[in-house]
Write a protein that holds these residues in place. Structure first.
Motif, PDB file in Angstrom:
ATOM      1  N   VAL A  29       0.879  -1.283  -0.278  1.00 62.66           N
ATOM      2  CA  VAL A  29       0.296   0.106   0.302  1.00 62.66           C
ATOM      3  C   VAL A  29       0.906   0.993  -0.093  1.00 62.66           C
ATOM      4  O   VAL A  29       0.959   2.709  -0.715  1.00 62.66           O
ATOM      5  CB  VAL A  29      -0.516   0.161   1.207  1.00 62.66           C
ATOM      6  CG1 VAL A  29      -1.700   1.295   1.191  1.00 62.66           C
ATOM      7  CG2 VAL A  29      -2.039  -1.032   0.864  1.00 62.66           C
ATOM      8  N   TRP A  30       1.724   1.458   0.602  1.00 60.35           N
ATOM      9  CA  TRP A  30       2.734   2.937   0.873  1.00 60.35           C
ATOM     10  C   TRP A  30       4.348   2.617   0.312  1.00 60.35           C
ATOM     11  O   TRP A  30       5.194   3.126   1.238  1.00 60.35           O
ATOM     12  CB  TRP A  30       2.495   3.386   2.673  1.00 60.35           C
ATOM     13  CG  TRP A  30       1.211   3.570   2.992  1.00 60.35           C
ATOM     14  CD1 TRP A  30       0.869   2.635   4.028  1.00 60.35           C
ATOM     15  CD2 TRP A  30       0.428   4.159   2.543  1.00 60.35           C
ATOM     16  NE1 TRP A  30      -0.443   2.740   4.245  1.00 60.35           N
ATOM     17  CE2 TRP A  30      -1.100   3.850   2.818  1.00 60.35           C
ATOM     18  CE3 TRP A  30       0.555   5.299   1.607  1.00 60.35           C
ATOM     19  CZ2 TRP A  30      -2.320   5.179   3.206  1.00 60.35           C
ATOM     20  CZ3 TRP A  30      -1.116   5.711   1.679  1.00 60.35           C
ATOM     21  CH2 TRP A  30      -1.726   5.876   2.434  1.00 60.35           C
ATOM     22  N   GLY A  31       4.369   1.512   0.554  1.00 63.69           N
ATOM     23  CA  GLY A  31       5.935   0.868   0.151  1.00 63.69           C
ATOM     24  C   GLY A  31       6.069   1.211  -0.535  1.00 63.69           C
ATOM     25  O   GLY A  31       5.625   1.432  -2.324  1.00 63.69           O
ATOM     26  N   ARG A  32       7.803   0.889  -1.285  1.00 66.16           N
ATOM     27  CA  ARG A  32       8.191   1.297  -2.632  1.00 66.16           C
ATOM     28  C   ARG A  32       7.847  -0.820  -4.076  1.00 66.16           C
ATOM     29  O   ARG A  32       8.127  -0.555  -4.642  1.00 66.16           O
ATOM     30  CB  ARG A  32       9.623   0.819  -2.349  1.00 66.16           C
ATOM     31  CG  ARG A  32      10.370   2.134  -1.710  1.00 66.16           C
ATOM     32  CD  ARG A  32      12.321   1.149  -1.810  1.00 66.16           C
ATOM     33  NE  ARG A  32      12.673   2.411  -1.563  1.00 66.16           N
ATOM     34  CZ  ARG A  32      12.889   2.164  -0.035  1.00 66.16           C
ATOM     35  NH1 ARG A  32      12.504   1.925   1.231  1.00 66.16           N
ATOM     36  NH2 ARG A  32      13.620   3.817  -0.208  1.00 66.16           N
ATOM     37  N   SER A  33       6.794  -1.272  -3.164  1.00 70.04           N
ATOM     38  CA  SER A  33       6.364  -2.172  -4.237  1.00 70.04           C
ATOM     39  C   SER A  33       4.726  -1.902  -4.730  1.00 70.04           C
ATOM     40  O   SER A  33       4.379  -2.452  -5.138  1.00 70.04           O
ATOM     41  CB  SER A  33       5.981  -3.682  -3.266  1.00 70.04           C
ATOM     42  OG  SER A  33       7.383  -4.212  -2.716  1.00 70.04           O
ATOM     43  N   PRO A  37      -0.167   5.385  -7.063  1.00 71.17           N
ATOM     44  CA  PRO A  37       1.046   6.614  -7.283  1.00 71.17           C
ATOM     45  C   PRO A  37       1.597   7.306  -6.058  1.00 71.17           C
ATOM     46  O   PRO A  37       1.162   7.745  -4.858  1.00 71.17           O
ATOM     47  CB  PRO A  37      -0.161   7.549  -7.705  1.00 71.17           C
ATOM     48  CG  PRO A  37      -0.868   6.530  -8.418  1.00 71.17           C
ATOM     49  CD  PRO A  37      -1.224   5.031  -7.116  1.00 71.17           C
ATOM     50  N   SER A  38       2.465   8.027  -6.010  1.00 75.53           N
ATOM     51  CA  SER A  38       3.384   8.686  -4.892  1.00 75.53           C
ATOM     52  C   SER A  38       3.882  10.086  -5.222  1.00 75.53           C
ATOM     53  O   SER A  38       3.901   9.992  -6.794  1.00 75.53           O
ATOM     54  CB  SER A  38       4.049   7.623  -4.086  1.00 75.53           C
ATOM     55  OG  SER A  38       5.417   7.633  -5.166  1.00 75.53           O
ATOM     56  N   LEU A  39       4.693  10.894  -5.349  1.00 72.85           N
ATOM     57  CA  LEU A  39       4.915  12.029  -5.003  1.00 72.85           C
ATOM     58  C   LEU A  39       5.888  12.039  -5.206  1.00 72.85           C
ATOM     59  O   LEU A  39       6.386  12.924  -6.444  1.00 72.85           O
ATOM     60  CB  LEU A  39       5.209  13.194  -3.596  1.00 72.85           C
ATOM     61  CG  LEU A  39       5.936  14.708  -4.149  1.00 72.85           C
ATOM     62  CD1 LEU A  39       5.506  15.197  -4.314  1.00 72.85           C
ATOM     63  CD2 LEU A  39       6.861  15.199  -2.973  1.00 72.85           C
ATOM     64  N   LYS A  40       6.640  11.074  -5.024  1.00 66.73           N
ATOM     65  CA  LYS A  40       7.969  10.496  -5.983  1.00 66.73           C
ATOM     66  C   LYS A  40       7.560  10.246  -8.118  1.00 66.73           C
ATOM     67  O   LYS A  40       8.669  10.345  -8.779  1.00 66.73           O
ATOM     68  CB  LYS A  40       8.749   8.756  -5.528  1.00 66.73           C
ATOM     69  CG  LYS A  40      10.302   8.787  -6.909  1.00 66.73           C
ATOM     70  CD  LYS A  40      10.430   7.385  -5.779  1.00 66.73           C
ATOM     71  CE  LYS A  40      11.511   7.077  -6.694  1.00 66.73           C
ATOM     72  NZ  LYS A  40      11.650   7.615  -8.046  1.00 66.73           N
ATOM     73  N   ASP A  41       6.602  10.026  -8.263  1.00 63.42           N
ATOM     74  CA  ASP A  41       6.364   9.561  -9.987  1.00 63.42           C
ATOM     75  C   ASP A  41       6.378  11.002 -10.224  1.00 63.42           C
ATOM     76  O   ASP A  41       6.077  11.050 -10.928  1.00 63.42           O
ATOM     77  CB  ASP A  41       4.526   8.851  -9.169  1.00 63.42           C
ATOM     78  CG  ASP A  41       4.954   7.357  -9.096  1.00 63.42           C
ATOM     79  OD1 ASP A  41       5.934   6.736  -9.485  1.00 63.42           O
ATOM     80  OD2 ASP A  41       3.768   6.718  -8.409  1.00 63.42           O
ATOM     81  N   LEU A  42       5.776  11.746  -9.313  1.00 64.15           N
ATOM     82  CA  LEU A  42       5.437  12.971  -9.857  1.00 64.15           C
ATOM     83  C   LEU A  42       6.967  13.876 -10.579  1.00 64.15           C
ATOM     84  O   LEU A  42       7.042  14.496 -11.927  1.00 64.15           O
ATOM     85  CB  LEU A  42       4.728  13.958  -8.758  1.00 64.15           C
ATOM     86  CG  LEU A  42       4.294  15.607  -9.119  1.00 64.15           C
ATOM     87  CD1 LEU A  42       3.834  15.497 -11.015  1.00 64.15           C
ATOM     88  CD2 LEU A  42       3.739  16.581  -8.347  1.00 64.15           C
ATOM     89  N   THR A  43       7.797  13.298  -9.311  1.00 62.98           N
ATOM     90  CA  THR A  43       9.160  14.243 -10.025  1.00 62.98           C
ATOM     91  C   THR A  43      10.200  13.551 -10.388  1.00 62.98           C
ATOM     92  O   THR A  43      10.718  13.603 -11.564  1.00 62.98           O
ATOM     93  CB  THR A  43       9.206  14.132  -8.486  1.00 62.98           C
ATOM     94  OG1 THR A  43       9.961  12.957  -8.043  1.00 62.98           O
ATOM     95  CG2 THR A  43       8.980  15.146  -7.246  1.00 62.98           C
TER      96      THR A  43
END
Length: 276
Positions: free
Chosen positions: A94-98, A102-108
């Motif tokens: 749910v929250w990890g690298r696996s 989508p997370s903020l890193k995807d946007l960056t």
């Protein structure tokens, strides 16, 4: 510049994940072929294809059969994710690298990727899943829900009409048809490009078929994950034997067949729209 092959391979997908992907490909191709035939039933190619299989009744039978198969795969996936998160406490899904969320890193990463395209910055380092892989996943996930619900509403129209106005079934037909065309266009263009045609993958990425990735591919496509596993010693746990030649050749046959069928269907769809 291509680096020398080290000969080391790492496990990326389990047998169950590869099997589910294979069934998904088979069912989607079947749905696309039969669905486009029904959508453009007035076209010569659609009439010829339907007649070759025994008529539009047969087309509908195969369409519904593939729909049931795809539904079973979808429900199996949802159940598996729910079981792993709520029972096995694998909250990394749910929250990890696996996670596919989508997370903020995807946007960056997206912004950084465009900057790299324009020679304005370095290429971003991607983790286990890149931003376009999450887009692929959610496009398919939500598309299956929308197409599935509208399709089953039409399939079991007499039952559904007890709960909703009959006119809503016309809306379901419109949603089903247009969303399905969108799915066909997305899978056979955007997904095909992301997975197989883009640089470093061309002419085909065999990872999802063999479940294994060479060290060079791993480092090139998922540099952040590779570096992290290398530093914490987790890389050795994923090391596996190279895929045998027969498996790679078999994967190429399956992948090439899917690519050709997809591109042919995109072409037939374009021709049908032009002639409408």
């Amino acid at each position: 510049m291509k680096t020398e092959h080290s000969g080391r391979y790492y496990s990326r997908f389990t047998l169950g994940q590869r099997f589910m992907h294979g069934i998904l490909v088979f069912a989607f191709l079947g749905l696309a072929m039969t669905g486009l035939t029904l959508r453009f039933s007035h076209g010569p190619w659609a009439l010829g294809f339907a007649q070759g299989l025994g008529g539009f009744g047969t087309i509908i039978f195969f369409h519904e059969s593939c729909a049931v198969l795809l539904t079973l795969m979808f429900l199996s996936h949802v159940f598996n994710v729910g079981y792993r998160v709520f029972y096995k406490k694998e909250y990394a899904l749910v929250w990890g690298r696996s996670s596919m969320i989508p997370s903020l890193k995807d946007l960056t990463d997206l912004i950084g990727h465009f900057r790299w395209f324009l020679f304005l910055g370095p290429k971003p380092k991607f983790d286990r899943y890149a931003y376009w892989e999450r887009v692929d996943y959610w496009a398919v996930f939500w598309g299956m829900i929308i197409i599935g619900l509208s399709g089953y509403a039409m399939w079991f129209a007499p039952f559904v009409a007890r709960f909703i106005p009959g006119s809503m079934l016309n809306v379901a037909l419109l949603i089903h048809s247009e969303e399905a065309l969108l799915a066909v266009g997305f899978i056979f263009s955007i997904h095909f490009f992301n997975a197989h045609i883009r640089p470093h993958n061309f002419p085909m990425d065999l990872t999802v078929f063999t479940g294994k990735q060479s060290e060079e591919e791993f480092r090139e496509r998922h540099e952040e994950e590779y570096d992290r596993l290398l530093n914490n010693g987790g890389l050795e746990e994923l090391e596996t034997t190279p895929p045998p030649r027969w498996e790679k050749n078999f994967s190429r046959v399956l992948g090439t067949t899917a690519l050709i069928l997809g591109l042919v269907m995109i072409g037939l769809t374009a021709v049908a729209f032009v002639k409408e």
